[in-house]
Structure formats: structure tokens, C-alpha cells
Write an enzyme that holds these catalytic residues in place. Structure first.
Site, PDB file in Angstrom:
ATOM      1  N   TYR A   1      -2.814   0.437  10.349  1.00  0.00           N
ATOM      2  CA  TYR A   1      -2.620  -0.693   9.673  1.00  0.00           C
ATOM      3  C   TYR A   1      -1.216   0.371   8.404  1.00  0.00           C
ATOM      4  CZ  TYR A   1      -3.851   0.311   4.108  1.00  0.00           C
ATOM      5  OH  TYR A   1      -3.820   0.074   2.813  1.00  0.00           O
TER       6      TYR A   1
ATOM      7  N   SER B   1       0.957  -0.986   0.444  1.00  0.00           N
ATOM      8  CA  SER B   1       0.414   0.080   0.197  1.00  0.00           C
ATOM      9  C   SER B   1       0.922   1.050   0.213  1.00  0.00           C
ATOM     10  CB  SER B   1      -1.086  -0.187   1.502  1.00  0.00           C
ATOM     11  OG  SER B   1      -1.466   1.280   1.811  1.00  0.00           O
TER      12      SER B   1
END
Length: 259
Positions: A150, A137
Site C-alpha cells: 500500500y 494518501s
């Protein structure tokens, strides 16, 4: 790499990027090994694709990964390609996150990718060929507020990629990192409240589809590329993060989530 006849293991294969990646590899003639926690969806996808093996597993559990790997090797053989795609987790500020939630966010994707890669690395090195893919990501390069666990897990994946490249150099086993921007999958529907925490500056980057990510991933494996990011604006953003990390961090913070 010629993909026809190769064995490809895809984690998180029950939906989104994982399912589309499995379809793309199947179209290239590969034999698929599908794993995730959702056994029903895995069997439905295997029926659709044909020439597939299903091995449901909780990839955050090292014992479950070891058992899955032994079953895969006995049934389908040592994978030629491993796609570490499994990932989940609600976006929360550090002061909203419990220790249990942080552990869950670290377990999948970070620990899961490490467990799966380690479970097959010895056999891939002995064979002298293969490729390990990590789906990451932009949070692995740009930290923003409101996504503590995250972001930490994605930076962990970045370190995992670097460690794999160092250890596997010269063995014939390559490493590829895929970094898409926002993807139109079910991720945010499954993690309500997270989408609203995307920094506003990210609005300049077009959303991509799971199909686009899958095509880029398979093409990167076919060509032996070390890293692919998409769309083009995402590449520019990651370039800016490398060239001016302080400015990028400031923009992400100033346009990011507020309590």
C-alpha cells in the site's frame, strides 16, 4: 475552471470518494464519465445523476484502459478533468506479501493512474486545456509498518504526480493532488485487518467523510490548485513530515503495527 458543461472522468466511481466526487461534479453541471469494475453500481449511480456515461473496466489492465479511453473519446469526448481515484488493497507486512499481492497493490492505484493519464494526455495537450487529479494518501509522505505494498504504491503515485507536473508544464493541462487523512468509506470494511494497522499517532487527525473529500477536490479543480490536504491536522502532519522526516518516521514506526 468553469465546470458547467465539462466532461469529467472519475475512476473508482462505484463507491466512496469516487461516487461522492461524481455527485459533486454533477451538481456543478458537469457531464460524468464513470468507470470502475463494478458495473451494477456504476449504472445505479448514472441513473441517479443523469447526464452520465458508464464504462466498466479493470484499470489495472493496460489493454482494458486503452479500449475504455477510445470508447470514452468516441462517445463523450476527451475529458476536461480526469480524477484518478481508483484504489484498493490489504495492508500487509513485506514478509506477509506474495509477489502476486504486491503486483495487485501496484496495479491499482499506481499503474491504473498512469495508464488512464497516458491514455488521454496527448489529446488534452493538443487541446491545450484540462486537469488531471490524483487522489493520494498520507502514506505517500509517511511510511509506517504493516502496509508494505500500500505504502509503496502511494509513494509511486507521488512520483507520478511529480512526473506529470514536469511533463505538462506550459501545456495548459494542470495537475492536482488530493491527500485526505482517514476517510469514513468502505475501504477498511473491504480490507479487514488493515484499519488496526494505522499508527496510533494518527489518532490526533479527525476522520473525514467522502463528501468532505469530494467538496475539497472539486473546489481544488475549480480554483486550479496543485495540492489539497484535509483536515487541517493532516496539513500539519504533512508539514511535519516535510520539515522533520526522521522524527516523523520514528513516531510512525514506534506507534505503528507490531507482528
Amino acid at each position: 475552471m468553469e465546470l458547467r458543461g465539462k466532461v469529467v472522468l472519475v475512476t473508482g466511481a462505484s463507491s466512496g470518494i469516487g461516487a461522492e466526487t461524481a455527485r459533486e461534479f454533477a451538481r456543478a453541471g458537469a457531464t460524468l464519465v464513470l468507470t470502475s469494475r463494478n458495473e451494477v453500481k456504476l449504472h445505479a449511480l448514472a441513473t441517479e445523476l443523469g447526464k452520465s456515461h458508464v464504462f466498466p473496466a479493470d484499470l489495472g489492465d493496460p489493454a482494458a484502459v486503452t479500449a475504455m479511453a477510445e470508447h470514452v473519446k468516441a462517445t463523450a469526448g476527451v475529458p476536461d478533468v480526469i480524477v484518478n481515484n481508483a484504489g484498493a488493497g490489504l495492508w500487509l507486512f513485506a514478509d506477509e506479501t506474495s509477489p502476486e499481492q504486491f503486483r495487485e497493490l501496484a496495479a491499482v492505484p499506481f499503474l491504473a493512474a498512469g495508464y488512464v493519464s497516458a491514455a488521454f494526455a496527448r489529446d488534452m495537450v493538443r487541446r491545450g486545456s484540462g486537469r488531471i487529479v490524483v487522489v493520494n494518501s498520507p502514506a505517500s509522505r509517511i511510511a509506517w509498518p504493516g502496509a508494505f505494498g500500500y505504502t509503496a504504491a502511494r509513494w509511486g503515485l507521488r512520483g507520478l504526480v511529480a512526473a506529470l507536473r514536469a511533463d505538462l508544464h506550459g501545456t495548459g493541462v494542470g495537475v492536482t493532488e488530493i491527500i485526505p487523512g482517514k476517510v469514513s468509506s468502505d475501504y477498511f470494511a473491504n480490507n479487514p485487518g488493515s484499519e488496526e494497522r494505522i499508527p496510533h499517532i494518527a489518532g490526533i487527525i479527525p476522520t473525514v467523510t467522502p463528501e468532505q473529500v469530494a467538496r475539497a477536490l472539486v473546489n481544488a479543480v475549480r480554483r486550479g490548485r496543485g495540492r489539497t490536504s484535509l483536515p487541517v491536522m493532516m496539513r500539519l502532519m504533512l508539514g511535519a513530515a516535510w520539515a522533520s522526516p526522521s522524527l516523523t518516521r520514528l513516531l510512525a514506526t514506534r506507534t505503528g503495527a507490531r507482528r
